[in-house]
Design a protein around this motif. Sequence first.
Motif, PDB file in Angstrom:
ATOM      1  N   GLU A   7       0.930  -1.325  -0.029  1.00 55.76           N
ATOM      2  CA  GLU A   7      -0.001   0.042  -0.016  1.00 55.76           C
ATOM      3  C   GLU A   7       0.766   1.255  -0.050  1.00 55.76           C
ATOM      4  OE1 GLU A   7      -2.605  -0.435   3.374  1.00 55.76           O
ATOM      5  OE2 GLU A   7      -3.678  -1.967   2.167  1.00 55.76           O
ATOM      6  N   GLY A   8       1.938   1.178   0.629  1.00 55.86           N
ATOM      7  CA  GLY A   8       2.762   2.369   0.745  1.00 55.86           C
ATOM      8  C   GLY A   8       3.613   2.398  -0.534  1.00 55.86           C
ATOM      9  N   PHE A   9       3.792   1.596  -1.207  1.00 54.57           N
ATOM     10  CA  PHE A   9       4.716   1.520  -2.413  1.00 54.57           C
ATOM     11  C   PHE A   9       3.754   2.076  -3.688  1.00 54.57           C
ATOM     12  CE2 PHE A   9       5.725  -0.134  -6.685  1.00 54.57           C
ATOM     13  CZ  PHE A   9       6.990   0.399  -6.764  1.00 54.57           C
ATOM     14  N   GLU A  10       2.404   1.684  -3.512  1.00 46.61           N
ATOM     15  CA  GLU A  10       1.278   2.309  -4.428  1.00 46.61           C
ATOM     16  C   GLU A  10       0.940   3.704  -4.298  1.00 46.61           C
ATOM     17  OE1 GLU A  10      -2.102  -0.377  -3.920  1.00 46.61           O
ATOM     18  OE2 GLU A  10      -1.167  -2.000  -5.237  1.00 46.61           O
ATOM     19  N   TYR A  11       1.111   4.141  -3.120  1.00 49.82           N
ATOM     20  CA  TYR A  11       0.927   5.598  -2.665  1.00 49.82           C
ATOM     21  C   TYR A  11       2.138   6.377  -3.351  1.00 49.82           C
ATOM     22  CZ  TYR A  11       0.681   9.999  -0.366  1.00 49.82           C
ATOM     23  OH  TYR A  11       0.606  11.369   0.105  1.00 49.82           O
ATOM     24  N   PHE A  12       3.322   5.857  -3.080  1.00 48.30           N
ATOM     25  CA  PHE A  12       4.507   6.412  -3.580  1.00 48.30           C
ATOM     26  C   PHE A  12       4.577   6.621  -5.146  1.00 48.30           C
ATOM     27  CE2 PHE A  12       8.702   5.973  -5.389  1.00 48.30           C
ATOM     28  CZ  PHE A  12       9.331   7.245  -4.742  1.00 48.30           C
ATOM     29  N   THR A 366      -3.847   9.935   4.226  1.00 46.79           N
ATOM     30  CA  THR A 366      -3.703  11.184   5.060  1.00 46.79           C
ATOM     31  C   THR A 366      -2.420  10.691   5.977  1.00 46.79           C
ATOM     32  OG1 THR A 366      -5.659  12.210   5.139  1.00 46.79           O
ATOM     33  CG2 THR A 366      -4.045  13.040   6.780  1.00 46.79           C
ATOM     34  N   PHE A 367      -2.407   9.524   6.526  1.00 52.26           N
ATOM     35  CA  PHE A 367      -1.386   9.136   7.574  1.00 52.26           C
ATOM     36  C   PHE A 367      -0.181   8.746   6.690  1.00 52.26           C
ATOM     37  CE2 PHE A 367       1.094   5.724   9.588  1.00 52.26           C
ATOM     38  CZ  PHE A 367       1.384   6.202  10.865  1.00 52.26           C
ATOM     39  N   VAL A 368      -0.356   8.074   5.616  1.00 59.66           N
ATOM     40  CA  VAL A 368       0.895   7.717   4.702  1.00 59.66           C
ATOM     41  C   VAL A 368       1.630   9.005   4.099  1.00 59.66           C
ATOM     42  CG1 VAL A 368       1.769   6.487   2.747  1.00 59.66           C
ATOM     43  CG2 VAL A 368       0.111   5.305   4.434  1.00 59.66           C
ATOM     44  N   ALA A 374       7.580  13.689   6.026  1.00 57.46           N
ATOM     45  CA  ALA A 374       8.658  13.561   6.955  1.00 57.46           C
ATOM     46  C   ALA A 374       9.866  12.913   6.398  1.00 57.46           C
ATOM     47  CB  ALA A 374       8.180  12.933   8.394  1.00 57.46           C
ATOM     48  N   GLY A 375       9.581  11.609   5.866  1.00 57.95           N
ATOM     49  CA  GLY A 375      10.666  10.809   5.234  1.00 57.95           C
ATOM     50  C   GLY A 375      11.370  11.563   4.114  1.00 57.95           C
ATOM     51  N   GLY A 376      10.538  12.425   3.242  1.00 59.28           N
ATOM     52  CA  GLY A 376      11.115  13.272   2.232  1.00 59.28           C
ATOM     53  C   GLY A 376      12.235  14.478   2.746  1.00 59.28           C
ATOM     54  N   GLY A 403       2.920   2.890   5.209  1.00 60.35           N
ATOM     55  CA  GLY A 403       1.890   1.753   5.026  1.00 60.35           C
ATOM     56  C   GLY A 403       2.061   0.570   6.131  1.00 60.35           C
ATOM     57  N   ILE A 404       2.974   0.329   6.423  1.00 56.50           N
ATOM     58  CA  ILE A 404       3.229  -0.754   7.515  1.00 56.50           C
ATOM     59  C   ILE A 404       2.884  -0.567   8.697  1.00 56.50           C
ATOM     60  CG2 ILE A 404       5.154  -2.171   8.529  1.00 56.50           C
ATOM     61  CD1 ILE A 404       6.827  -1.919   6.049  1.00 56.50           C
ATOM     62  N   THR A 405       3.355   0.978   9.280  1.00 55.66           N
ATOM     63  CA  THR A 405       2.834   1.157  10.621  1.00 55.66           C
ATOM     64  C   THR A 405       1.263   1.362  10.811  1.00 55.66           C
ATOM     65  OG1 THR A 405       4.869   2.488  10.880  1.00 55.66           O
ATOM     66  CG2 THR A 405       3.187   3.223  12.211  1.00 55.66           C
ATOM     67  N   TYR A 406       0.713   1.891   9.627  1.00 57.71           N
ATOM     68  CA  TYR A 406      -0.731   1.927   9.598  1.00 57.71           C
ATOM     69  C   TYR A 406      -1.513   0.482   9.603  1.00 57.71           C
ATOM     70  CZ  TYR A 406      -5.549   3.654   8.576  1.00 57.71           C
ATOM     71  OH  TYR A 406      -6.866   3.513   8.428  1.00 57.71           O
TER      72      TYR A 406
END
Length: 498
Positions: A7-12, A366-368, A374-376, A403-406
Amino acid sequence: MDAGFVEGFEYFAQNAGAQIAANGSAERIVLAEEEIAALAEAIEVLGTNKSVDFLSGDIAEYLLAHTFNIDAILSESENRATVPRVTSFASPDIVLNTGEEFQVKFYADGAKSARAQSVTYREASNNPSTKAGAAHVIAQGDVDPNSPIYKGMGRVIPKDQTADAELFLDRKAAKESVTRKSNARRYVETKENLTEVVEDRRGVASKSFAREESKQIAREAKEGNLNLEDYGISMDQMIKARHILASSIKAGMSAAMIAAVLKAGPLLVSCVEELVATGEVDLDRLQDSGTDLATNSGAAFVTGSISSAIVEAMHSGLLGESAKDLNPSIVASATVVAVNAIRNGVKVAKGEMGNREFADAVVRDTFVSAVALAGGAVGQAALPMVPMIGYLLGSFVGSAVGGITYNAGQSLLMSFAVEKGITFFGIVDQDYELPESTLESLGIEVFEYERFMPDSASIDKFSPDVLRLDPTSVDTYRISFPKRGVIGFGKVGYIDSH
């Protein structure tokens, strides 16, 4: 592979193109503002010793060159204009890096400007200030003495003199064609190249200026109170709808390409692994993945184009001074979240997604997004020499972590809801309906009313009773407790223990 990471990768994949588009738009605005500052500095360097008439002519060269560059920057063109300030014979006043040259004449009226633009080598050889240069060129025998010295150049004159200049050139050409046809060609050639702006072959053009405008700018420059904004030279006045539209479409296409590449990478690796392991590729899965790829690329096009347009409008001042310094990365992330919310809202309206799923998707994006931002920021700080690369690397890590944290947090929340029976203010639905297996074990007949059919009539058949001996058996009892667990999205209930 962990679902949160996917999910995180798809958002990115969708967010990366929007980030590049937004930051690219912000950078263009910065470059254009620097060009405006360079124009102000160039006018200041000219000094105040010259008369207004002479100074206005010099200033016109810089006005034309720098406003051309501003339009080129906003049009994403690599073409640039320079003012060489060379005093050699018949040298151009403005030169483009495409090789095109322009001569600027801001004289008192259209006839005088046109006459100066159509001067021949023969006429120049009779002028004390140009005699030596013209005589030298004529002596080489490479030119026709009756041809204009600025032949091949664009002839720029004030915007309020074009009609008079063309009338002058037409009359001179008509008169000379009767007696000296060879001399008439210079007026025709001058008119063909007459212009009010510096323009390249791809439509990038400078602003045009009237004679009195250049003189007033010269007066204010001499007095030290020049404000270029009064003459239409500011970001909010120079940027046009065509600039925003063209750059947003280009940014959207780039974002779609980036999303396609990012999404296609894992798919290609998976196909290669499958081919090596089994000797074949699942074409149905490949087709489904291709459909998803097209959908994601389309969404990336939308977010990239919208992000670019919003940032250009904000940073140029079109949306007010308060929005000029807004971080483009925040704009891009907000755009991605908003577009995803709209897409999911359509699914809700079509019945393809529930309200709880919609709310969860918005919260997850929103969370991701926040973690990715922040990572950027961390990535950009770690690699300041390559800010965009550093930001994207940090954003990728942030998206994956988000994504993992959420997902982990959601699992923890559902576990807590199962154990304690709470709803978290309606986020979790606590269902207390018993499963069918439990009801059947209690001797309750269960049926689906949609499928209920009445018993069909039948004729009883007579048969004699047969003596049967029932074996003695001891009744056995089994005690079990129904368990609760996740039975749907955001829903906790009793689960089948069998």
